[in-house]
Design an enzyme around this catalytic site. Structure first.
Site, PDB file in Angstrom:
ATOM      1  CG  ASP A  36      -2.541  -1.329   1.083  1.00  0.00           C
ATOM      2  OD1 ASP A  36      -1.739  -1.395   0.500  1.00  0.00           O
ATOM      3  OD2 ASP A  36      -2.581  -0.737   1.789  1.00  0.00           O
ATOM      4  CG  ASP A  40      -0.891   5.216  -0.145  1.00  0.00           C
ATOM      5  OD1 ASP A  40      -1.423   4.756  -0.699  1.00  0.00           O
ATOM      6  OD2 ASP A  40      -0.388   4.698   0.542  1.00  0.00           O
ATOM      7  CG  LEU A  86     -32.839 -11.718 -12.293  1.00  0.00           C
ATOM      8  CD1 LEU A  86     -31.402 -12.642 -12.245  1.00  0.00           C
ATOM      9  CD2 LEU A  86     -32.888 -12.202 -13.992  1.00  0.00           C
ATOM     10  CD  GLU A 116     -23.103 -14.005 -14.697  1.00  0.00           C
ATOM     11  OE1 GLU A 116     -24.002 -12.813 -14.088  1.00  0.00           O
ATOM     12  OE2 GLU A 116     -23.773 -14.465 -15.514  1.00  0.00           O
ATOM     13  CE  LYS A 118     -31.185 -12.582  -7.407  1.00  0.00           C
ATOM     14  NZ  LYS A 118     -31.545 -10.958  -6.277  1.00  0.00           N
ATOM     15  CG  ASP A 120     -28.493  -8.583  -1.084  1.00  0.00           C
ATOM     16  OD1 ASP A 120     -29.071  -8.243  -2.072  1.00  0.00           O
ATOM     17  OD2 ASP A 120     -28.371  -9.007   0.114  1.00  0.00           O
ATOM     18  CE1 TYR A 233     -25.990  -8.052 -14.647  1.00  0.00           C
ATOM     19  CE2 TYR A 233     -25.168  -8.554 -12.297  1.00  0.00           C
ATOM     20  CZ  TYR A 233     -25.996  -7.941 -13.031  1.00  0.00           C
ATOM     21  OH  TYR A 233     -27.190  -7.163 -12.628  1.00  0.00           O
ATOM     22  CE  LYS A 297     -28.054 -13.533 -15.869  1.00  0.00           C
ATOM     23  NZ  LYS A 297     -25.711 -12.658 -15.457  1.00  0.00           N
ATOM     24  CE  LYS A 321     -34.117 -14.212  -3.640  1.00  0.00           C
ATOM     25  NZ  LYS A 321     -34.317 -12.650  -3.270  1.00  0.00           N
ATOM     26  CB  CYS A 416     -23.792   1.490  32.611  1.00  0.00           C
ATOM     27  SG  CYS A 416     -22.558   0.800  31.285  1.00  0.00           S
ATOM     28  CB  CYS A 419     -19.288   2.185  34.318  1.00  0.00           C
ATOM     29  SG  CYS A 419     -19.936   3.566  33.164  1.00  0.00           S
ATOM     30  CB  CYS A 434     -23.638   3.509  29.454  1.00  0.00           C
ATOM     31  SG  CYS A 434     -21.942   4.572  30.658  1.00  0.00           S
ATOM     32  CB  CYS A 439     -18.213   3.742  30.251  1.00  0.00           C
ATOM     33  SG  CYS A 439     -18.624   2.474  30.175  1.00  0.00           S
TER      34      CYS A 439
END
Ligand code: IVH
Length: 673
Positions: A36, A40, A86, A116, A118, A120, A233, A297, A321, A416, A419, A434, A439
């Site tokens: 990373d 960067d 669908l 494939e 599905k 969500d 897709y 499909k 499903k 609580c 605490c 709380c 706490c």
């Protein structure tokens, strides 16, 4: 063009290509080649060259993902052809019937299917012209969606441009459309909800809602932070499927650099389809995103055309499903958990029950309202579901001869459980909290918030260090930060002499920060940066703020009953008052300068729209607020004035529709004078 500029242009383009390659490795293939930090570094280098040569910046540069803002809401945009949904099936028989009908309707034996996942999320269309991303459109009603291009551009797995030779090689024309699913990975969803809870905002129920909310965000820089992902897709040219086979489409999209889900299968019999469905179901548990089934499909475009459509769905595709992951079990007890924001969550302790591959022995009941809604009692039998939000939840009470009702009611504790601090429930809210700022359940988050950049700005006091400090009980409240010694810090992991001294210096200089930062740093619910500023200006000292009544607090700009009550409750807790006293003794600035806001526009709400000629929107906003007025982002019946500049759009229409008074810039200035 001078040779030097041509040289720079070449260098910039080479650097961009390098960055695009690494974006692709990271965001599309999930297989980075560099760290990373190295990535960067490349971005910083590009930004630097671009800032020296702003004329060479192009819209498809990796530095230009976040830029601009939709001026006033989203503009409607038509689809090239309807975006269909669908039909669903829920069991093997229904699916078998569908497959049989496909055979009967086209009279052929050898039919290939593509299976494939599905996904969500929400479906979204992307338009490319000459290899460049030009538009992103939500599904909307299927015929007309909303133009969300600026938000779509922030999604790093979506290419902003694709070289024409690469498209050609993949068999894709220079101008085309892709359709696919935008989604929020579960980890990003959890993180976002945690942050929202921290800020006292409502949380999203599941990753799908969070995706929709994020895509329709009016501030693209926020969309960029939320890490959405996009799987393609479909590939269209002039609104029609481009390739002869769907399988070919997926491979071409892959070759062009789009993210295509790797879990896909070409099947030629029902048994192969069913095997795929059964194989993938248990794997749901380990996927980093939510799926709710499998899409099947018909592979060939000619067969797709023969089969055609019924209403809003194609006959050539269907969704199978998966069942919601649930089970039935008994509630042995209801416990109370205190979250990092101080929220008390009732949790059902269950007789362990296997659901979707794991044993579940706890399920959330969210809050007291939910317990009332479900009518749950200890000893009940209940249905438990595991959804996108990962923590299982109780969905209903079962009552029949095998499942008798329980009798013991649950009561929220007044103190609580962690605490012993006071527990309060703000009127009109579902959650109990709380209020003790010290706490331990809240401590880590409280400290991190206090030390963060916009607050006390203590550089170096980040995640890792705060965890060590709180775990070793060196810091038990924010005041303890100011009692830390070099020896304390030196005793921690990875803390050398120099870094310990740096942290101490940072802590020392934070003492000079003004009162509003300290107010903000206390983490009083609903008191954000802006409110803290208004409070500091109005009261001029922490002491006066602590003594203020709810009525007095409501005199402050933008402070309503909800915020006023939260502030009073905070300072009623003796532990919080003691904390402020300590901060004072430790040398923080708990006084400031009172600034009385004008009263000319007191109680008046303004909405600014269009381009103002004499000042920026921020300047106009400040002037109105200084005169005691309020500026809101949307027009409603409560709006007193809409200030319309040039090219005012939908807000002006709304004002006219509601009969809200519309004024120009000149009239606004006159009101202020
Ligand atoms: S194909 C005509 N493929 O499910 C073809 N849709 O319930 C329509 N979805 O609106 C879409 N994963 O948002 C297709 N692999 C996939 C999908 C998928 C998720 C969504 C899509 C669609 C909805 C229909």
């Amino acid at each position: 063009m001078p040779a030097a500029t041509r040289g720079t242009e070449k260098k910039i383009e080479a650097l961009r290509d390098k960055i695009r390659h690494h974006e692709y490795r990271y965001y599309v293939l999930d297989d980075p080649e560099i760290s990373d930090a190295e990535f960067d570094q490349l971005m910083i280098e590009l930004q630097k060259i671009e800032s020296e040569h702003p004329n060479l910046i192009t819209p498809d540069s990796p530095t230009q993902r976040v830029g601009g803002k939709p001026r006033e809401g989203f503009v409607k945009a038509p689809h090239s052809s309807p975006m269909l949904s669908l039909d669903n099936t829920y069991n093997e028989d229904e699916l078998r019937n569908w497959e049989r009908r496909v055979h009967e309707l086209n009279g052929r034996e050898d039919i290939d299917y593509v299976c494939e996942l599905k996904l969500d999320g929400m479906s979204l269309a992307l338009h490319y012209e000459n290899g460049k991303l030009v538009r992103g459109i939500t599904r909307g009603d299927g015929t007309i969606g909303e133009d969300v291009t600026l938000n779509v551009r922030t999604v790093r797995s979506i290419p902003l441009s694709i070289p024409l030779d690469k498209l050609k090689k993949a068999g894709i024309p220079a101008s085309f459309e892709v359709r696919g699913e935008m989604l929020m990975p579960i980890a990003a969803f959890r993180k976002m909800n945690e942050e929202r809870e921290q800020k006292g905002l409502s949380v999203f129920a599941n990753p799908r809602n969070a995706t929709a909310g994020t895509v329709r965000q009016l501030e693209p820089s926020i969309t960029a932070q939320r890490r959405l992902d996009y799987f393609t897709y479909a590939l269209l040219k002039d609104g029609r499927n481009h390739f002869d086979r769907h399988w070919e489409t997926l491979n071409a999209l892959d070759a062009a650099g789009f993210k295509v889900n790797r879990t896909r299968k070409l099947a030629s019999t029902f048994d192969q389809i069913w095997t795929f469905i059964e194989q993938e179901e248990p794997k749901r548990e380990t996927l980093p995103y939510e799926i709710d089934g499998i899409v099947i499909k018909v592979d060939r475009r000619t067969l797709q055309q023969e089969l055609g459509y019924t209403g809003k769905a194609p006959r050539w595709a269907i969704a199978y499903k998966y069942a919601a992951r649930g089970g039935i079990t008994g509630i042995e007890d209801i416990l109370v958990q205190v979250g990092r924001t101080g929220k008390l969550t009732p949790v059902a302790a269950l007789k362990p029950v296997p659901i979707g591959g794991t044993t579940v022995s706890r399920a959330t009941l969210h809050n007291l309202d939910e317990i009332d809604r479900l009518g749950v009692k200890i000893g009940d039998w209940v249905e438990v579901e595991r959804g996108g939000d990962v923590i299982p939840k109780v969905t209903r009470v079962i009552e029949d001869k095998d499942h008798p009702r329980g009798h013991k009611s649950f009561h929220m504790p007044e103190r609580c459980p962690v605490c012993g601090g006071h527990v309060v429930r703000t009127e009109g809210e579902a959650d109990h909290r709380c209020v003790n700022a010290n706490c331990p359940a809240k401590l880590r988050e409280t400290i991190l918030h206090f030390a963060s950049r916009g607050v006390m700005n203590i550089d170096g006091l980040g995640d890792a260090l705060v965890t060590q400090l709180t775990d070793r009980k060196l810091v038990k409240n924010v005041a303890d930060i100011y009692k830390l010694t070099k020896e304390d810090l030196f005793s921690l992991e990875r803390m050398g002499d120099k870094s310990a001294q740096n942290v101490l210096d940072e802590i020392e200089s934070s003492k000079k920060l003004p009162l509003e930062r300290v107010i903000y740093g206390l983490g009083i619910r609903f008191v954000g940066e802006r409110t803290a500023q208004f409070l500091a200006e109005h009261f001029g000292s922490m002491d006066a703020l602590m003594k203020a009544s709810e009525e007095e607090l409501q005199e402050v700009n933008e402070v309503g009953p909800r915020i006023a009550q939260s502030i009073v409750e905070f300072f009623q807790e003796p532990k919080n008052r003691a904390l402020v006293e300590q901060l004072q003794l430790l040398g923080l600035r708990l006084t400031g300068t009172r600034k009385q806001r004008g009263t000319k526009l007191a109680g008046k709400t303004f909405v600014l729209t269009g381009t103002l000629t004499h000042f920026t929107r921020d300047e106009a906003k400040k002037m109105i607020e200084d005169a005691g007025g309020r500026v809101s982002g949307s027009v409603s019946k409560k709006t007193d004035f809409v200030v319309a500049g040039d090219d005012a759009g939908s807000k002006l229409d709304k004002a006219k529709e509601l009969g809200v008074k519309v004024i120009g810039e000149k009239e606004m200035r006159e009101m202020l004078d």
